[in-house]
Design an enzyme around this catalytic site. Structure first.
Site, PDB file in Angstrom:
ATOM      1  N   ASP A  62      84.562  79.928   6.887  1.00  0.00           N
ATOM      2  CA  ASP A  62      84.109  81.325   6.804  1.00  0.00           C
ATOM      3  C   ASP A  62      84.829  82.148   7.864  1.00  0.00           C
ATOM      4  O   ASP A  62      84.236  82.539   8.872  1.00  0.00           O
ATOM      5  CB  ASP A  62      82.581  81.359   6.996  1.00  0.00           C
ATOM      6  CG  ASP A  62      81.996  82.720   6.722  1.00  0.00           C
ATOM      7  OD1 ASP A  62      82.695  83.565   6.121  1.00  0.00           O
ATOM      8  OD2 ASP A  62      80.831  82.949   7.095  1.00  0.00           O
ATOM      9  N   LYS A  64      86.474  85.061   7.227  1.00  0.00           N
ATOM     10  CA  LYS A  64      86.408  86.492   6.880  1.00  0.00           C
ATOM     11  C   LYS A  64      87.717  87.214   7.218  1.00  0.00           C
ATOM     12  O   LYS A  64      87.743  88.186   7.984  1.00  0.00           O
ATOM     13  CB  LYS A  64      85.228  87.160   7.587  1.00  0.00           C
ATOM     14  CG  LYS A  64      83.864  86.637   7.106  1.00  0.00           C
ATOM     15  CD  LYS A  64      82.731  87.499   7.615  1.00  0.00           C
ATOM     16  CE  LYS A  64      81.378  87.110   7.041  1.00  0.00           C
ATOM     17  NZ  LYS A  64      80.877  85.803   7.484  1.00  0.00           N
ATOM     18  N   LEU A  65      88.796  86.766   6.598  1.00  0.00           N
ATOM     19  CA  LEU A  65      90.115  87.359   6.868  1.00  0.00           C
ATOM     20  C   LEU A  65      90.153  88.807   6.383  1.00  0.00           C
ATOM     21  O   LEU A  65      89.608  89.134   5.325  1.00  0.00           O
ATOM     22  CB  LEU A  65      91.212  86.531   6.174  1.00  0.00           C
ATOM     23  CG  LEU A  65      91.267  85.054   6.559  1.00  0.00           C
ATOM     24  CD1 LEU A  65      92.339  84.332   5.728  1.00  0.00           C
ATOM     25  CD2 LEU A  65      91.562  84.888   8.047  1.00  0.00           C
ATOM     26  N   THR A  71      99.974  88.980   6.198  1.00  0.00           N
ATOM     27  CA  THR A  71      99.276  88.272   7.277  1.00  0.00           C
ATOM     28  C   THR A  71      98.143  87.416   6.729  1.00  0.00           C
ATOM     29  O   THR A  71      97.921  86.290   7.199  1.00  0.00           O
ATOM     30  CB  THR A  71      98.751  89.303   8.308  1.00  0.00           C
ATOM     31  OG1 THR A  71      99.861  90.059   8.773  1.00  0.00           O
ATOM     32  CG2 THR A  71      98.073  88.618   9.478  1.00  0.00           C
ATOM     33  N   THR A 117      75.853  92.299   5.110  1.00  0.00           N
ATOM     34  CA  THR A 117      74.431  92.662   4.983  1.00  0.00           C
ATOM     35  C   THR A 117      73.903  93.345   6.247  1.00  0.00           C
ATOM     36  O   THR A 117      72.793  93.851   6.240  1.00  0.00           O
ATOM     37  CB  THR A 117      73.563  91.416   4.672  1.00  0.00           C
ATOM     38  OG1 THR A 117      73.975  90.369   5.536  1.00  0.00           O
ATOM     39  CG2 THR A 117      73.706  91.002   3.238  1.00  0.00           C
ATOM     40  N   GLY A 207      71.160  78.090   7.371  1.00  0.00           N
ATOM     41  CA  GLY A 207      71.453  77.670   8.731  1.00  0.00           C
ATOM     42  C   GLY A 207      70.205  77.196   9.444  1.00  0.00           C
ATOM     43  O   GLY A 207      69.778  76.041   9.313  1.00  0.00           O
ATOM     44  N   ARG A 208      69.586  78.119  10.188  1.00  0.00           N
ATOM     45  CA  ARG A 208      68.506  77.740  11.095  1.00  0.00           C
ATOM     46  C   ARG A 208      67.322  76.995  10.484  1.00  0.00           C
ATOM     47  O   ARG A 208      66.765  76.112  11.162  1.00  0.00           O
ATOM     48  CB  ARG A 208      68.050  78.977  11.878  1.00  0.00           C
ATOM     49  CG  ARG A 208      69.094  79.386  12.918  1.00  0.00           C
ATOM     50  CD  ARG A 208      68.940  80.812  13.350  1.00  0.00           C
ATOM     51  NE  ARG A 208      69.261  81.733  12.267  1.00  0.00           N
ATOM     52  CZ  ARG A 208      69.245  83.057  12.382  1.00  0.00           C
ATOM     53  NH1 ARG A 208      68.892  83.603  13.530  1.00  0.00           N
ATOM     54  NH2 ARG A 208      69.569  83.821  11.360  1.00  0.00           N
TER      55      ARG A 208
HETATM   56  O1  C5P Z   1      70.535  80.653  10.091  1.00  0.00           O
HETATM   57  P1  C5P Z   1      70.760  81.380   8.821  1.00  0.00           P
HETATM   58  O2  C5P Z   1      70.236  80.657   7.609  1.00  0.00           O
HETATM   59  O3  C5P Z   1      70.293  82.825   8.880  1.00  0.00           O
HETATM   60  O4  C5P Z   1      72.342  81.408   8.698  1.00  0.00           O
HETATM   61  C1  C5P Z   1      72.980  82.166   7.711  1.00  0.00           C
HETATM   62  C2  C5P Z   1      74.449  82.050   7.840  1.00  0.00           C
HETATM   63  O5  C5P Z   1      75.054  82.912   6.866  1.00  0.00           O
HETATM   64  C3  C5P Z   1      75.027  82.483   9.183  1.00  0.00           C
HETATM   65  O6  C5P Z   1      76.172  81.668   9.431  1.00  0.00           O
HETATM   66  C4  C5P Z   1      75.437  83.910   8.954  1.00  0.00           C
HETATM   67  O7  C5P Z   1      76.493  84.321   9.766  1.00  0.00           O
HETATM   68  C5  C5P Z   1      75.867  83.867   7.497  1.00  0.00           C
HETATM   69  N1  C5P Z   1      75.814  85.113   6.769  1.00  0.00           N
HETATM   70  C6  C5P Z   1      74.664  85.880   6.670  1.00  0.00           C
HETATM   71  N2  C5P Z   1      74.692  87.038   5.932  1.00  0.00           N
HETATM   72  C7  C5P Z   1      75.815  87.405   5.320  1.00  0.00           C
HETATM   73  C8  C5P Z   1      76.961  86.639   5.399  1.00  0.00           C
HETATM   74  C9  C5P Z   1      76.934  85.478   6.149  1.00  0.00           C
HETATM   75  O8  C5P Z   1      73.633  85.534   7.213  1.00  0.00           O
HETATM   76  N3  C5P Z   1      75.806  88.491   4.576  1.00  0.00           N
END
Ligand code: C5P
Length: 237
Positions: A62, A64-65, A71, A117, A207-208
């Site tokens: 991820d 995000k280029l 480039t 978001t 994630g968390r």
């Molecule tokens: O911990 P959590 O479930 O909130 O992690 C969500 C992951 O998705 C994080 O790595 C966050 O940077 C990523 N993300 C996000 N919303 C987005 C794009 C990516 O939460 N619109």
């Protein structure tokens, strides 16, 4: 659904050892591991081998280029040897940059990020993009797909509208996924894993709820099991 659940675990770890440990614990249950900018910039490309280990989990890079086409193409070529299954590029970089990435790294699915978001309508208006966020998301999604992106990141609330815009065959990836009863953390618009899949998402970024659990492996296994149960119920209806 057989095998691993359609989940990409966001390895937002403070250090490489933690990321590798989480990866080892969750890999039996999930299909992908997401490496973001923080980990990649701190440890460099070798972070990919560290989290991949001996597993077959796919790597979601991820990065995000967002740059001019030459480039972006060069950056995509630079990470090709890491064999990421997925690589993110900002749709706002434009059609030529998306196309350059897709051509530079054909074995990898280019995933376009539409509108972050973290941005609301007022932020977009200040940037000269008037109108509802959902219109901007749909516009950027259409440009990205036409240019060769084969996946899109969008919020669970946008999945249905984006699917209507781009059709089948495009992988829709949703963050903001929270099992019922767990902490939303800083995510404002959340859906449960079952809701996100039912609305048409193909891959859930989580994630968390997994990585902050006392036992990340068990947390991943529990969410994977709940998705299998939901799928079994849906297929009986
Ligand atoms: O911990 P959590 O479930 O909130 O992690 C969500 C992951 O998705 C994080 O790595 C966050 O940077 C990523 N993300 C996000 N919303 C987005 C794009 C990516 O939460 N619109």
């Amino acid at each position: 659904m057989v095998g691993r659940a359609p989940i990409a675990v966001a390895l937002d770890a403070p250090d490489l050892e933690t990321a590798a440990r989480w990866a080892g614990l969750v890999t039996p249950h999930v299909s992908a591991l997401k490496i973001g900018l923080e980990l990649y910039l701190r440890y460099g490309p070798s972070v990919v081998a560290s989290v991949r280990g001996a597993s077959e989990a796919e790597i979601f890079l991820d990065l995000k280029l967002h740059d001019i086409p030459a480039t972006v193409a060069g950056a995509a070529r630079a990470v090709a040897r890491l064999r990421p299954a997925l690589l993110t590029v900002h749709a706002g970089a434009g059609a030529a940059a998306i196309r350059a990435a897709a051509e530079a790294i054909p074995a990898t699915r280019i995933v376009a990020v539409t509108v972050l978001t973290s941005l609301g309508e007022a932020d977009l208006a200040r940037l000269g993009m008037a109108g509802p966020v959902s219109s901007a998301v749909r516009r950027l999604a259409a440009v990205a797909i036409e240019a060769g992106a084969r996946g899109l990141v969008c919020s669970p609330q946008e999945v249905e509208a984006v699917r209507a815009e781009v059709g089948d065959g495009i992988v829709l990836i949703t963050p903001g996924v929270r099992p019922a009863g767990t902490d939303a953390n800083d995510q404002a618009r959340v859906a449960t894993p079952e809701e996100a899949l039912r609305s048409g998402a193909d891959l859930l970024v989580i994630g968390r709820p997994i990585t902050a659990a006392a036992d990340p492996g068990a947390a991943a296994a529990a969410i994977a099991a709940s998705l299998r149960r939901a799928e079994a119920v849906d297929s009986r209806q």
